[in-house]
Design an enzyme around this catalytic site. Structure first.
Site, PDB file in Angstrom:
ATOM      1  N   LYS A 279     -10.157  -0.384  10.445  1.00 43.68           N
ATOM      2  CA  LYS A 279     -10.326  -1.535   9.549  1.00 43.68           C
ATOM      3  C   LYS A 279     -10.656  -2.792  10.347  1.00 43.68           C
ATOM      4  CE  LYS A 279      -7.028   0.283   6.169  1.00 43.68           C
ATOM      5  NZ  LYS A 279      -7.912   0.677   5.066  1.00 43.68           N
TER       6      LYS A 279
ATOM      7  N   ASP B 237       3.357  -4.320   8.070  1.00 44.44           N
ATOM      8  CA  ASP B 237       2.150  -3.512   7.947  1.00 44.44           C
ATOM      9  C   ASP B 237       0.961  -4.454   8.128  1.00 44.44           C
ATOM     10  OD1 ASP B 237      -0.082  -2.165   7.115  1.00 44.44           O
ATOM     11  OD2 ASP B 237       0.708  -1.571   5.148  1.00 44.44           O
TER      12      ASP B 237
ATOM     13  N   HIS C 107       0.870  -1.172   0.000  1.00 43.24           N
ATOM     14  CA  HIS C 107       0.000   0.000   0.000  1.00 43.24           C
ATOM     15  C   HIS C 107       0.913   1.230   0.000  1.00 43.24           C
ATOM     16  CE1 HIS C 107      -2.700   2.996   1.877  1.00 43.24           C
ATOM     17  NE2 HIS C 107      -3.713   2.216   1.538  1.00 43.24           N
TER      18      HIS C 107
ATOM     19  N   CYS D 147      -4.867   2.562  -3.570  1.00 41.68           N
ATOM     20  CA  CYS D 147      -3.618   3.078  -2.979  1.00 41.68           C
ATOM     21  C   CYS D 147      -2.470   2.095  -3.196  1.00 41.68           C
ATOM     22  CB  CYS D 147      -3.769   3.384  -1.494  1.00 41.68           C
ATOM     23  SG  CYS D 147      -4.855   4.761  -1.185  1.00 41.68           S
TER      24      CYS D 147
ATOM     25  N   GLN E 244      -4.287  -4.824   7.116  1.00 44.69           N
ATOM     26  CA  GLN E 244      -5.323  -5.724   6.598  1.00 44.69           C
ATOM     27  C   GLN E 244      -5.320  -7.066   7.323  1.00 44.69           C
ATOM     28  OE1 GLN E 244      -7.690  -4.938   4.581  1.00 44.69           O
ATOM     29  NE2 GLN E 244      -6.933  -2.954   3.890  1.00 44.69           N
TER      30      GLN E 244
END
Ligand code: PLP
Length: 405
Positions: A225, A199, A122, A363, A202
């Site tokens: 999220k 990261d 991302h 993104c 998600q």
């Protein structure tokens, strides 16, 4: 016992109509809806607890401070951090990664140094590192992926041999759904003494995270999220790194003593939390994490896998459909195109039928460039979605595709 109806009952936003059609919300990778418990937690804070934290002797301030620090302890336990002060609250994953890039990155970078990312990042886990490389005349190294959206581990090994100062990898791709073998990738990097930031934007809503088991050096995510509010997230960092890192922002709370000649800084975690934080969002994040824990990662994963498999099978029957991201290890995200239909046109028609999907580059422009496409239509599922909604969605996609082709 996984009770889908009982879960759906907790989410007021799901029970509305848009354009006079029952809402089908498949834009969960962008942000999820929020259960009542979170809405009520935030409301309770403003009705009963509102005050600035860490600096008051009065009752409300002490209550709010205790609630805020309890949220930190809970977040630490949720991802199995060794110490609560390894949790730095931020406004989201983006700020968490920027914190790591500015503070840890600058501490390690020298002219000509390199940083290793992957081809599926991302922008939030790409641009901060790219800009850091530009600042130091360094090199951004990129681990390639294949057509299915899987990391090329052989290429990764060779890139590690260039001794990047840090590896920054996404746990789960928002554009493709790929779940990366992060534990293996971390071990491979550590074999060469290279620290790794994961990261987890998600990941946190879908899979159990154990930072000690992963042995990652940093882990970042946003609350919104994962059923929580916007404006809160965190950076987990190993204590040894956080202790050594310089502050990222300056101001109130992050200082120990200040004179016109000199400032000394506060201890962890406050050294990295300058200014008044988003207290209510952090409290909401704690409630969201508790919602996930109570629902259970296993139940969530089982249900979402069922949705993914069902939707993939149904969509596969549509002539001209192309899927982007077909890694065997995949989250409940489906990115696709149909024939020459522009994703924006398809998304707009679906919207008019009450279906919320995301269209565009998500993104992740470099991912779209890899596939040589302008963007995709992305449907992403959460714990509250149903196979009935998928039926509605697939019928709508068929109808829209006919209208547009
Ligand atoms: N990383 C990934 C993989 C994402 O999907 C996102 C958001 O879509 C981010 C980072 C950035 O999250 P936020 O905008 O909440 O900071």
């Amino acid at each position: 016992m996984f009770d889908l109806e009982a879960i759906r009952e907790q989410f007021p936003a799901l029970h509305q109509k848009v354009y006079n059609k029952p809402l089908v919300y498949f834009d969960n990778a962008a942000t999820t809806h929020k259960p009542l418990a979170i809405i009520e937690r935030i409301s309770h804070y403003y009705r009963c607890e509102n005050s600035n934290i860490h600096r008051g002797v009065h009752y409300l301030s002490q209550q709010a401070t205790e609630a805020f620090e309890e949220a930190r302890r809970f977040a630490a336990s949720m991802i199995n951090a060794v110490k609560a002060h390894e949790i730095i609250f931020t406004k989201g994953a983006t700020e968490a990664i920027n914190l790591a890039a500015h503070s840890f990155g600058r501490m390690r970078m020298k002219p000509g140094s390199s940083i290793l990312v992957t081809a599926m990042e991302h922008h939030s886990n790409l641009v901060p590192w790219q800009q850091l490389c530009l600042e130091y005349n360094g090199k951004l190294l990129v681990t390639p992926m294949d057509e299915l959206g899987q990391i090329d581990l052989q290429a990764y090994t060779q890139l590690l041999d260039q001794q990047p100062v840090i590896v920054a990898i996404t746990h789960t791709s928002n554009a493709l759904g790929t779940i990366n073998p992060v534990k293996t990738m971390i071990r491979m990097a550590h074999d060469r003494n290279i620290p790794v930031l994961v990261d987890g934007a998600q990941a946190i809503a879908h899979t159990e995270i154990d930072v000690q088991d992963l042995d990652c050096d940093f882990f970042a995510f946003s609350a919104h999220k994962a059923y929580g509010p916007m404006g809160a997230g965190l950076l987990y960092g190993k204590e040894k790194w956080l202790e050594a890192m310089p502050p990222y922002q300056f101001g109130g709370e992050m200082v120990d003593s200040v004179s016109f000649d000199k400032t000394t800084f506060n201890v962890l975690p406050f050294k990295f939390e300058a200014g008044t934080p988003n207290v209510e969002a952090v409290l909401g994040m704690e409630t969201a994490l508790r919602f996930i824990r109570n629902t259970g990662y296993e139940a969530i994963a089982t249900h979402e896998k069922e949705l993914l498999d069902y939707a993939t099978a149904q969509l596969s029957q549509i002539p001209g459909i192309r899927f982007f991201g077909q890694a065997p290890e995949k989250a409940s995200v489906i990115s696709f195109l149909i024939g020459d239909v522009h994703p924006f046109d398809l998304g707009t028609l679906l919207d008019k039928m009450g279906i919320a999907v995301r269209t565009g580059h998500h993104c992740a422009q470099t991912v779209m460039d890899f596939f040589n496409i302008p963007g995709t239509v992305r449907a992403s599922f959460a714990v509250y979605n149903t196979t009935h909604e998928i039926d509605t969605f697939v019928a709508a996609v068929k109808k829209a595709a006919l209208m547009l082709s």
